[in-house]
Design an enzyme around this catalytic site. Sequence first.
Site, PDB file in Angstrom:
ATOM      1  N   HIS A 175     -38.662  -8.589 -21.342  1.00  0.00           N
ATOM      2  CA  HIS A 175     -37.775  -9.495 -20.606  1.00  0.00           C
ATOM      3  C   HIS A 175     -38.365 -10.876 -20.850  1.00  0.00           C
ATOM      4  CE1 HIS A 175     -35.296 -10.730 -16.949  1.00  0.00           C
ATOM      5  NE2 HIS A 175     -35.902 -11.826 -17.365  1.00  0.00           N
ATOM      6  N   GLY A 200     -27.847 -10.175 -11.219  1.00  0.00           N
ATOM      7  CA  GLY A 200     -27.474  -8.914 -11.867  1.00  0.00           C
ATOM      8  C   GLY A 200     -26.021  -8.567 -11.651  1.00  0.00           C
ATOM      9  N   ASP A 251     -27.565  -3.887 -19.375  1.00  0.00           N
ATOM     10  CA  ASP A 251     -28.342  -4.417 -18.245  1.00  0.00           C
ATOM     11  C   ASP A 251     -27.581  -4.155 -16.934  1.00  0.00           C
ATOM     12  OD1 ASP A 251     -30.267  -5.585 -16.707  1.00  0.00           O
ATOM     13  OD2 ASP A 251     -29.903  -7.639 -17.370  1.00  0.00           O
TER      14      ASP A 251
HETATM   15  O1  DOR Z   1     -30.204 -10.106 -13.537  1.00  0.00           O
HETATM   16  C1  DOR Z   1     -31.018  -9.209 -13.633  1.00  0.00           C
HETATM   17  N1  DOR Z   1     -31.051  -8.198 -12.757  1.00  0.00           N
HETATM   18  N2  DOR Z   1     -31.923  -9.262 -14.616  1.00  0.00           N
HETATM   19  C2  DOR Z   1     -32.943  -8.397 -14.686  1.00  0.00           C
HETATM   20  O2  DOR Z   1     -33.710  -8.466 -15.628  1.00  0.00           O
HETATM   21  C3  DOR Z   1     -33.152  -7.391 -13.631  1.00  0.00           C
HETATM   22  C4  DOR Z   1     -31.866  -7.058 -12.991  1.00  0.00           C
HETATM   23  C5  DOR Z   1     -31.993  -6.242 -11.733  1.00  0.00           C
HETATM   24  O3  DOR Z   1     -32.790  -5.300 -11.717  1.00  0.00           O
HETATM   25  O4  DOR Z   1     -31.266  -6.501 -10.790  1.00  0.00           O
END
Ligand code: DOR
Length: 435
Positions: A188, A334, A315
Amino acid sequence: MEFDLIIINGQLIDPGFGFSKKADVGIKDGKIKKLFEPGEITKDIISAMPKEKVINASDAIITPGLIDIHVHFREPGREDKETIKTGSQAAAAGGFTTVCCMPNTTPTIDNQETVKFVTSLAENGDCRVYCIGAITKNREGKELAEIGDLVKAGVVAISDDGNYVQNPNVMRRALEYSSMFDVPVISHAEDEYLAGDGIMNESFTSSKLGMTGRPAVAEEIAVLRDVKLAGLTNGKIHIAHISTAGAVEAVRRGKAEGIKVTAEAAPHHFSLTDDLIEKEFDTNLRVNPPIRTEFDRQAIIEGLADGTIDCIATDHAPHTEEEKDTVFDGAPPGMIGLETSLGLAITELVEKGYLTLPDLLRKMSYNPAQIVGLTPNRLREGEVADLTVFNPEKSWIVKREKFKSKSKNSPFVGRKLKGKVMVTIMGGRVTFNNK
Ligand code: DOR
């Protein structure tokens, strides 16, 4: 000949092995038992079979089951967001037969017991689930996890995803150890000092909105360092969710130098740009690394087209409605992605002429399997029947209530996409059927 399932009238495309033809597929005991020439299975045979054992794939493509090497299934620890079961159902609905789970669970997947726990939960589920182990204990970036033990327990890669391994010496050792066990290190890649508490891309839009930014250079420096370390150690580095033009160029140069570097792009990074945040203020647009500028988006598409970016990975990062129903900087980063990935890729990449359909499918099954060392799914007699049947021409609207994922945090709700999963088959069993 008795079959558990037959798929008729479909077009087979197996880009990993350069195979494309019209054929009917007979499945027995979890395997592709026989590939028939069109018409070889007579109407009489078909009508004599129970209806539920016959899948009519006219207008559809049959391809090796899709593989996503970057998902967050939240179990153990945050079963309110997603479980292995609901995540696997979402995967099947997206056409995936295999996924790899990132280790940022509670507890962290940094030990054999947690790997075994997750793997056991996935047994008899709707998708094959592999674990990615943590690089460092508790993903704290300090002390290496027991990488050999993790590999023995079945992890296919190691990553501290969500966190950058900020200490270059720790990353160097991780690359050295992981190459002894022949698993890739997934980075990452965002320098945490430069990215800081930024909540979106650092850009004209972030200044206008007064939001703290995560600059592209945070990713670019991180990728450059990790590519160099892979060169030094002869280890395998895989760059997760690449999002900037400079990072794509760094991977391109690394490959040209013969360094073992691979990269993935997430659908949101080739579909969205940061100016959308100003228009929509949708907290589902908050993600790390952030959605970037049109310049970066184009560079990612170019990287996918010229082979610099090897695969597409979602992701898939579920978060609850309560968590996302807040101000932009209060929401966790996320978005979910499993159920929109194929549609977005066909709409944004194939329909717009950047990738051919076989190229896309290679980036969603054969290549990701190669990166994490799994045997690629293959359309051949005697192979395991992990198959995705989809209609590349079918348009559909993304609907919140249709998501199988426990979380609904998608910025794509309401979008019209082209390319729809019809049926997913894992080990000869129908895990999703949209017919
Ligand atoms: O936006 C993200 N959410 N990027 C990440 O690398 C982890 C992920 C999460 O686990 O919610």
